[in-house]
Design a protein around this motif. Structure first.
Motif, PDB file in Angstrom:
ATOM      1  N   UNK A 109       0.857  -1.190   0.000  1.00  0.00           N
ATOM      2  CA  UNK A 109       0.000   0.000   0.000  1.00  0.00           C
ATOM      3  C   UNK A 109       0.891   1.238   0.000  1.00  0.00           C
ATOM      4  N   UNK A 110       0.642   2.197  -0.892  1.00  0.00           N
ATOM      5  CA  UNK A 110       1.394   3.460  -0.894  1.00  0.00           C
ATOM      6  C   UNK A 110       0.597   4.549  -0.177  1.00  0.00           C
ATOM      7  N   UNK A 111       0.955   4.897   1.047  1.00  0.00           N
ATOM      8  CA  UNK A 111       0.162   5.864   1.825  1.00  0.00           C
ATOM      9  C   UNK A 111       0.183   7.276   1.230  1.00  0.00           C
ATOM     10  N   UNK A 112      -0.910   7.999   1.454  1.00  0.00           N
ATOM     11  CA  UNK A 112      -1.005   9.386   0.968  1.00  0.00           C
ATOM     12  C   UNK A 112      -1.002  10.400   2.102  1.00  0.00           C
ATOM     13  N   UNK A 113      -0.928   9.954   3.344  1.00  0.00           N
ATOM     14  CA  UNK A 113      -1.058  10.857   4.493  1.00  0.00           C
ATOM     15  C   UNK A 113      -0.153  12.074   4.354  1.00  0.00           C
ATOM     16  N   UNK A 114      -0.742  13.250   4.539  1.00  0.00           N
ATOM     17  CA  UNK A 114      -0.030  14.511   4.400  1.00  0.00           C
ATOM     18  C   UNK A 114      -0.299  15.213   3.090  1.00  0.00           C
ATOM     19  N   UNK A 115      -0.768  14.456   2.100  1.00  0.00           N
ATOM     20  CA  UNK A 115      -0.974  15.014   0.758  1.00  0.00           C
ATOM     21  C   UNK A 115      -2.461  15.175   0.416  1.00  0.00           C
ATOM     22  N   UNK A 116      -3.310  15.171   1.443  1.00  0.00           N
ATOM     23  CA  UNK A 116      -4.749  15.225   1.204  1.00  0.00           C
ATOM     24  C   UNK A 116      -5.190  16.501   0.506  1.00  0.00           C
ATOM     25  N   UNK A 117      -4.645  17.642   0.914  1.00  0.00           N
ATOM     26  CA  UNK A 117      -5.079  18.918   0.333  1.00  0.00           C
ATOM     27  C   UNK A 117      -4.693  19.016  -1.136  1.00  0.00           C
ATOM     28  N   UNK A 118      -3.490  18.547  -1.468  1.00  0.00           N
ATOM     29  CA  UNK A 118      -3.042  18.603  -2.860  1.00  0.00           C
ATOM     30  C   UNK A 118      -3.965  17.801  -3.757  1.00  0.00           C
ATOM     31  N   UNK A 131      -9.236  27.179 -22.875  1.00  0.00           N
ATOM     32  CA  UNK A 131      -9.224  28.299 -23.817  1.00  0.00           C
ATOM     33  C   UNK A 131      -8.193  28.113 -24.926  1.00  0.00           C
ATOM     34  N   UNK A 132      -7.571  26.936 -24.953  1.00  0.00           N
ATOM     35  CA  UNK A 132      -6.625  26.645 -26.020  1.00  0.00           C
ATOM     36  C   UNK A 132      -5.248  27.233 -25.821  1.00  0.00           C
ATOM     37  N   UNK A 133      -4.915  27.607 -24.593  1.00  0.00           N
ATOM     38  CA  UNK A 133      -3.624  28.228 -24.321  1.00  0.00           C
ATOM     39  C   UNK A 133      -2.543  27.241 -23.901  1.00  0.00           C
ATOM     40  N   UNK A 134      -2.892  25.941 -23.905  1.00  0.00           N
ATOM     41  CA  UNK A 134      -1.881  24.930 -23.672  1.00  0.00           C
ATOM     42  C   UNK A 134      -1.729  24.488 -22.231  1.00  0.00           C
ATOM     43  N   UNK A 135      -0.628  23.789 -21.957  1.00  0.00           N
ATOM     44  CA  UNK A 135      -0.430  23.144 -20.655  1.00  0.00           C
ATOM     45  C   UNK A 135       0.083  24.089 -19.575  1.00  0.00           C
ATOM     46  N   UNK A 136      -0.064  23.638 -18.342  1.00  0.00           N
ATOM     47  CA  UNK A 136       0.472  24.336 -17.168  1.00  0.00           C
ATOM     48  C   UNK A 136       1.109  23.314 -16.253  1.00  0.00           C
ATOM     49  N   UNK A 137       2.207  23.705 -15.627  1.00  0.00           N
ATOM     50  CA  UNK A 137       2.889  22.855 -14.654  1.00  0.00           C
ATOM     51  C   UNK A 137       2.618  23.414 -13.261  1.00  0.00           C
ATOM     52  N   UNK A 138       2.058  22.594 -12.390  1.00  0.00           N
ATOM     53  CA  UNK A 138       1.801  22.996 -11.008  1.00  0.00           C
ATOM     54  C   UNK A 138       2.707  22.184 -10.087  1.00  0.00           C
ATOM     55  N   UNK A 139       3.429  22.884  -9.238  1.00  0.00           N
ATOM     56  CA  UNK A 139       4.200  22.220  -8.186  1.00  0.00           C
ATOM     57  C   UNK A 139       3.487  22.463  -6.865  1.00  0.00           C
ATOM     58  N   UNK A 140       2.901  21.417  -6.317  1.00  0.00           N
ATOM     59  CA  UNK A 140       2.229  21.507  -5.022  1.00  0.00           C
ATOM     60  C   UNK A 140       3.219  21.066  -3.947  1.00  0.00           C
ATOM     61  N   UNK A 141       3.673  22.023  -3.144  1.00  0.00           N
ATOM     62  CA  UNK A 141       4.690  21.740  -2.131  1.00  0.00           C
ATOM     63  C   UNK A 141       4.010  21.135  -0.909  1.00  0.00           C
ATOM     64  N   UNK A 142       4.271  19.857  -0.680  1.00  0.00           N
ATOM     65  CA  UNK A 142       3.602  19.140   0.398  1.00  0.00           C
ATOM     66  C   UNK A 142       4.610  18.226   1.083  1.00  0.00           C
ATOM     67  N   UNK A 143       4.128  17.222   1.778  1.00  0.00           N
ATOM     68  CA  UNK A 143       5.036  16.324   2.487  1.00  0.00           C
ATOM     69  C   UNK A 143       4.374  14.967   2.682  1.00  0.00           C
ATOM     70  N   UNK A 144       5.154  13.925   2.468  1.00  0.00           N
ATOM     71  CA  UNK A 144       4.679  12.565   2.710  1.00  0.00           C
ATOM     72  C   UNK A 144       4.954  12.219   4.174  1.00  0.00           C
ATOM     73  N   UNK A 145       3.903  12.157   4.974  1.00  0.00           N
ATOM     74  CA  UNK A 145       4.048  11.895   6.399  1.00  0.00           C
ATOM     75  C   UNK A 145       4.479  10.453   6.653  1.00  0.00           C
ATOM     76  N   UNK A 146       3.929   9.527   5.897  1.00  0.00           N
ATOM     77  CA  UNK A 146       4.228   8.113   6.102  1.00  0.00           C
ATOM     78  C   UNK A 146       5.371   7.637   5.232  1.00  0.00           C
ATOM     79  N   UNK A 147       5.494   6.323   5.074  1.00  0.00           N
ATOM     80  CA  UNK A 147       6.533   5.756   4.218  1.00  0.00           C
ATOM     81  C   UNK A 147       6.176   5.892   2.746  1.00  0.00           C
ATOM     82  N   UNK A 148       7.180   5.688   1.900  1.00  0.00           N
ATOM     83  CA  UNK A 148       6.935   5.703   0.454  1.00  0.00           C
ATOM     84  C   UNK A 148       5.898   4.645   0.087  1.00  0.00           C
ATOM     85  N   UNK A 149       6.099   3.451   0.567  1.00  0.00           N
ATOM     86  CA  UNK A 149       5.096   2.382   0.561  1.00  0.00           C
ATOM     87  C   UNK A 149       5.233   1.663   1.895  1.00  0.00           C
ATOM     88  N   UNK A 150       4.373   0.694   2.135  1.00  0.00           N
ATOM     89  CA  UNK A 150       4.448  -0.059   3.380  1.00  0.00           C
ATOM     90  C   UNK A 150       5.681  -0.959   3.428  1.00  0.00           C
TER      91      UNK A 150
END
Length: 382
Positions: free
Chosen positions: A75-84, A253-272
């Motif tokens: 299981x790959x936990x998401x804790x800490x990244x809920x808002x993103x 509107x046809x203006x193309x792509x956007x890159x969003x960097x959401x600065x967050x934190x993984x509270x748990x492990x990368x995976x279990x």
């Protein structure tokens, strides 16, 4: 940014400025650029976003427990990244298409993926969790960054068909070092594809800090590809919602792509299967816990006159129901027939697959023969 902004491992200690509308202490920050994009988000809607985050954190905790109890292989936990995840997913329209990695359980929640569908891959009972066209969300991509290419291709097709549907690709900071993501950014910019590249910078690519991959904030990479880059507080659900709406509007509107960097934190492990104590410190973890995405919204709502105690109670009751459904779903996941692994691999039959199927069938038959021989020997002994 100066070298002193990073610690000895290269981890960013003082972040570059980012879009923030609710501070970690629950104070509302006024922003003339981004406020208009969330003008419709009143206290009731914000309370719903709060409940979403509480539910998916509880869902994540339950799934982690199921893995520890032997019910899931991983299981790959998401804790800490809920808002993103909640903030960006709630910005999407129903006809937008999601291409995610393996950690976007909150996005799947928003797209109405059922508990059993969420668990099947991690229990090993199915090769994929759900029908993508029922939820307009592709099944999780395990190959790091590959979903960025899929999202770009889908978006290019949508543009050529003349629709205003958008695609969104979710990936982590580690994926930005993969060729697939960079190739996707090139194609998306070249063809003005209506796609949002949503990077959840959770500070760690498994055990490597983001500072070892990039000497500059990841959002600045967008400049080199010819697209806007937005750096947002990924623990601020309101700011994430605003930033994603801006990106989606550009795409439509046809203006193309956007890159969003959401600065967050993984509270748990990368995976279990990971032990994060081997590469990060308790003070670092404690610092990020102070920026908890759920607590700040509740603080703001309470200061705005909302019955925080009642909201907490209702949200927890909903979360407990979802967790119970998740645990009950385990019992509905029957083990698949061994030969079904060859189903749905190719659209049309072919000799290569037929040969593999034949070899595997003969391999399985060896165990049946061994079982019969053992039974016969026991019978003869008696």
């Amino acid at each position: 940014m100066t070298p002193s902004d990073r610690d000895a491992t290269g981890l960013l200690t003082r972040p570059d400025p980012f879009v923030q509308l609710i501070t970690p202490t629950g104070e509302r920050v006024r922003d003339d650029v981004h406020d208009p994009w969330v003008r419709d988000i009143d206290l009731d809607v914000l309370a719903r976003l709060y409940r979403d985050m509480v539910v998916v954190r509880r869902l994540d905790t339950e799934a982690t427990a199921l893995q520890r109890q032997g019910e899931l292989g991983l299981w790959p936990p998401l804790a800490g990244q809920e808002a993103a995840q909640i903030g960006s997913a709630r910005a999407l329209r129903g006809d937008d298409f999601v291409f995610s990695s393996y950690r976007e359980h909150a996005v799947a929640w928003v797209r109405d993926v059922q508990p059993a569908e969420l668990l099947s891959v991690w229990r090993g009972t199915a090769a994929s969790g759900w029908n993508p066209y029922e939820h307009n969300m592709a099944v999780p991509q395990i190959i790091i960054g590959a979903q960025a290419l899929h999202a770009t291709g889908y978006a290019m097709g949508a543009r050529w068909e003349g629709t205003d549907t958008a695609a969104i690709a979710y990936f982590g900071d580690g994926a930005t070092s993969e060729g697939d993501v960079n190739e996707a950014l090139v194609f998306a910019a070249s063809f003005d594809a209506p796609v949002v590249f949503f990077c959840q910078n959770n500070q760690w690519a498994i055990s490597e800090p983001v500072g070892l991959q990039s000497k500059q904030p990841l959002a600045r990479r967008a400049d080199g590809f010819g697209m806007p880059g937005i750096r947002v507080d990924g623990n601020d659900v309101l700011a994430v919602l605003a930033a994603t709406r801006i990106a989606l509007d550009r795409a439509r509107r046809g203006e193309g792509p956007t890159f969003i960097e959401a600065v967050t934190y993984r509270i748990g492990p990368h995976t279990t299967a990971d032990d994060p104590t081997r590469y990060r410190t308790e003070p670092e973890l404690a610092e990020w816990r102070e920026r908890d995405p759920i607590a700040r919204v509740l603080t703001f709502l309470e200061a705005s006159g909302v019955d925080a105690e009642g909201l907490q109670r209702d949200a927890q009751a909903e979360a407990d129901r979802v967790a119970a459904d998740l645990r009950a779903a385990i019992t509905t996941l029957a083990d698949p027939e061994p030969m079904s692994v060859f189903d749905h691999v190719y659209a049309e039959p072919n000799s290569h697959l037929d040969r593999q199927r034949d070899h595997y069938a003969r391999y399985l038959a060896m165990f049946d023969d061994a079982s019969h021989e053992a039974s016969g020997s026991e019978g003869g002994a008696r």
